[in-house]
Write an enzyme that holds these catalytic residues in place. Structure first.
Site, PDB file in Angstrom:
ATOM      1  N   ILE A 171     -36.963  39.756  19.557  1.00  0.00           N
ATOM      2  CA  ILE A 171     -36.862  38.364  19.999  1.00  0.00           C
ATOM      3  C   ILE A 171     -38.198  37.819  20.499  1.00  0.00           C
ATOM      4  CG2 ILE A 171     -36.188  38.851  22.399  1.00  0.00           C
ATOM      5  CD1 ILE A 171     -34.138  36.524  22.114  1.00  0.00           C
ATOM      6  N   SER A 211     -25.779  41.085  27.915  1.00  0.00           N
ATOM      7  CA  SER A 211     -24.938  42.057  28.634  1.00  0.00           C
ATOM      8  C   SER A 211     -24.543  43.291  27.835  1.00  0.00           C
ATOM      9  CB  SER A 211     -23.674  41.398  29.210  1.00  0.00           C
ATOM     10  OG  SER A 211     -24.000  40.615  30.329  1.00  0.00           O
ATOM     11  N   THR A 212     -25.025  43.425  26.598  1.00  0.00           N
ATOM     12  CA  THR A 212     -24.575  44.567  25.781  1.00  0.00           C
ATOM     13  C   THR A 212     -25.416  45.821  25.979  1.00  0.00           C
ATOM     14  OG1 THR A 212     -25.883  43.860  23.868  1.00  0.00           O
ATOM     15  CG2 THR A 212     -23.595  43.068  24.002  1.00  0.00           C
ATOM     16  N   GLY A 213     -26.467  45.734  26.757  1.00  0.00           N
ATOM     17  CA  GLY A 213     -27.295  46.909  27.026  1.00  0.00           C
ATOM     18  C   GLY A 213     -26.761  47.666  28.221  1.00  0.00           C
ATOM     19  N   GLY A 225     -34.778  47.024  28.802  1.00  0.00           N
ATOM     20  CA  GLY A 225     -34.220  46.319  27.658  1.00  0.00           C
ATOM     21  C   GLY A 225     -34.984  45.061  27.286  1.00  0.00           C
ATOM     22  N   VAL A 226     -34.244  44.045  26.885  1.00  0.00           N
ATOM     23  CA  VAL A 226     -34.856  42.796  26.431  1.00  0.00           C
ATOM     24  C   VAL A 226     -35.613  42.115  27.583  1.00  0.00           C
ATOM     25  CG1 VAL A 226     -32.854  41.272  26.789  1.00  0.00           C
ATOM     26  CG2 VAL A 226     -34.484  40.760  24.978  1.00  0.00           C
ATOM     27  N   ASP A 227     -35.107  42.245  28.783  1.00  0.00           N
ATOM     28  CA  ASP A 227     -35.767  41.653  29.950  1.00  0.00           C
ATOM     29  C   ASP A 227     -37.180  42.206  30.105  1.00  0.00           C
ATOM     30  OD1 ASP A 227     -36.147  40.232  32.338  1.00  0.00           O
ATOM     31  OD2 ASP A 227     -34.968  41.626  33.545  1.00  0.00           O
TER      32      ASP A 227
END
Length: 166
Positions: free
Chosen positions: A12, A115-117, A33-35
């Site tokens: 992303i 929320s999937t991580g 994660g993405v954060d």
């Protein structure tokens, strides 16, 4: 409405859109994660700006070193079995992020699978909630300035879930 939703599998932080959504933790100060990936790619200026924000329903910051102009930070729910309002909380993350993007003139917004991580939300249920929230939002906001929504998956399994729902 379905025409404006696209699916992208990959990173992303590489997307050149008006805004990417950060599946943030409640501190907004980066994490895993993405954060963590968004904070690393945007640079320390993002962390400095996030320190000025109070709480997080959905907040917007500059994108700094990202190709995206903005980052919309939202804190998704932790999965506790599905009987603690998780679905409505997750849908609210998507709706509020769209509202914040719209209020800031964003025409293109990319969303990770919120929320999937580490928060453990089942991917099938999360994908369904995401698509439902977007359908509801655009049904209520038919004059939206948003032209493109990208659902970003980090794996082929999540991509397949989005494809089936759209």
């Amino acid at each position: 409405m379905i025409d404006l939703i696209q699916i992208y599998t990959g990173d992303i932080t590489l997307l050149k859109v008006d805004a990417i959504v950060n599946a943030a933790n409640s501190s907004l100060l980066g994490g895993g994660g993405v954060d963590g990936a968004i904070h690393r790619a945007a640079g320390r200026e993002l962390l400095a700006e996030c320190r000025t924000l109070q709480g997080c329903d959905a907040k917007i910051t500059k994108g700094y070193h990202l190709p995206a102009k903005f980052v919309i930070h939202t804190v998704g729910p932790v999965w506790h079995g599905g009987n603690h309002g998780e679905e409505e909380l997750l849908k609210s993350c998507y709706r509020r992020s769209l509202e914040v993007g719209e209020a800031n003139g964003c025409r293109s917004i990319a969303f990770p699978a919120i929320s999937t991580g580490i928060y453990g939300y089942p991917k099938e249920k999360a994908a369904k909630a995401a698509v439902e929230a977007m359908k509801e939002y655009f049904a209520e906001h038919q004059e939206s300035v948003i032209e493109d929504v990208i659902l970003v998956s980090f794996d082929a399994g999540t991509e397949q879930l989005y494809l089936e729902l759209l």
